[in-house]
Design an enzyme around this catalytic site. Sequence first.
Site, mmCIF file in Angstrom:
data_model
loop_
_atom_site.group_PDB
_atom_site.id
_atom_site.type_symbol
_atom_site.label_atom_id
_atom_site.label_comp_id
_atom_site.label_asym_id
_atom_site.label_seq_id
_atom_site.Cartn_x
_atom_site.Cartn_y
_atom_site.Cartn_z
ATOM 1 N N VAL A 248 0.836 -1.198 0.000
ATOM 2 C CA VAL A 248 0.000 0.000 0.000
ATOM 3 C C VAL A 248 0.877 1.257 0.000
ATOM 4 O O VAL A 248 0.581 2.246 -0.677
ATOM 5 C CB VAL A 248 -1.024 -0.031 1.158
ATOM 6 C CG1 VAL A 248 -0.391 0.200 2.502
ATOM 7 C CG2 VAL A 248 -2.133 0.975 0.938
ATOM 8 N N ALA B 170 -2.115 8.642 -2.424
ATOM 9 C CA ALA B 170 -2.636 7.780 -1.363
ATOM 10 C C ALA B 170 -3.124 6.464 -1.934
ATOM 11 O O ALA B 170 -3.486 6.373 -3.107
ATOM 12 C CB ALA B 170 -3.783 8.489 -0.633
ATOM 13 N N ASP B 171 -3.116 5.454 -1.089
ATOM 14 C CA ASP B 171 -3.694 4.165 -1.454
ATOM 15 C C ASP B 171 -4.288 3.557 -0.199
ATOM 16 O O ASP B 171 -3.736 3.701 0.898
ATOM 17 C CB ASP B 171 -2.654 3.219 -2.062
ATOM 18 C CG ASP B 171 -3.301 1.984 -2.655
ATOM 19 O OD1 ASP B 171 -4.283 2.128 -3.415
ATOM 20 O OD2 ASP B 171 -2.856 0.864 -2.361
ATOM 21 N N THR B 172 -5.415 2.882 -0.360
ATOM 22 C CA THR B 172 -6.109 2.247 0.758
ATOM 23 C C THR B 172 -6.479 0.827 0.359
ATOM 24 O O THR B 172 -7.003 0.608 -0.736
ATOM 25 C CB THR B 172 -7.378 3.044 1.129
ATOM 26 O OG1 THR B 172 -6.989 4.370 1.502
ATOM 27 C CG2 THR B 172 -8.127 2.396 2.275
ATOM 28 N N ALA C 148 -2.111 4.442 3.120
ATOM 29 C CA ALA C 148 -0.806 5.093 3.054
ATOM 30 C C ALA C 148 -0.931 6.416 2.317
ATOM 31 O O ALA C 148 -1.701 6.533 1.354
ATOM 32 C CB ALA C 148 0.197 4.201 2.325
#
Length: 188
Positions: A43, A69-71, A106
């Site tokens: 992530v 961002a990454d989830t 993140a």
Amino acid sequence: MLYLASQSPRRRQLLEQLGLRFGTVEVAVPEARAPGEPPEDYVSRVAREKAGAGLLRLAGVAGAVVLGADTEVVLDDEVFGKPADAAAAAAMLARLSGRTHRVLSAVWCVDAGREAHALSVSEVSFAPLDAARIAAYLACGEWQGKAGAYAIQGRAAAFVARLVGSYSGVMGLPLYETSELLRSFGVA
């Protein structure tokens, strides 16, 4: 100026909550977990690649600060990305039913001279879900394009028996961590 490397309406809405002016930059980053890559590393890597790709697209813009961002939803070390179809969404929700999973979100902030990141880890406990409840949720369509096949800010809020961590992080952009990163870059 701040740029969000995302076309996600949720991320834009969350970033707006901080009262910041920002632009968006569209990026195309493959989201594929490498064999043996820990979920936290995965992530974080994807979020960094999004921010970096955004910065590359803005190479001629002086003072650009890019947020990526990454989830992801993680159950038993398995990363649940966005389901391909309703059958995949139903399978994900059935596996999350009555269990506690982690949501990793993140955030990377980059400019021409530096980069910094943060990771939000939340624990979400789902109530038991029977087939009828899953089918009703799938019918509303809200699962589409959502990691783990659910949107906590929508009808799936009724599935959440317990949340420990960041509500905004589960939505896709942890506001506390994001705000702290942006402050360190002089943006917030």
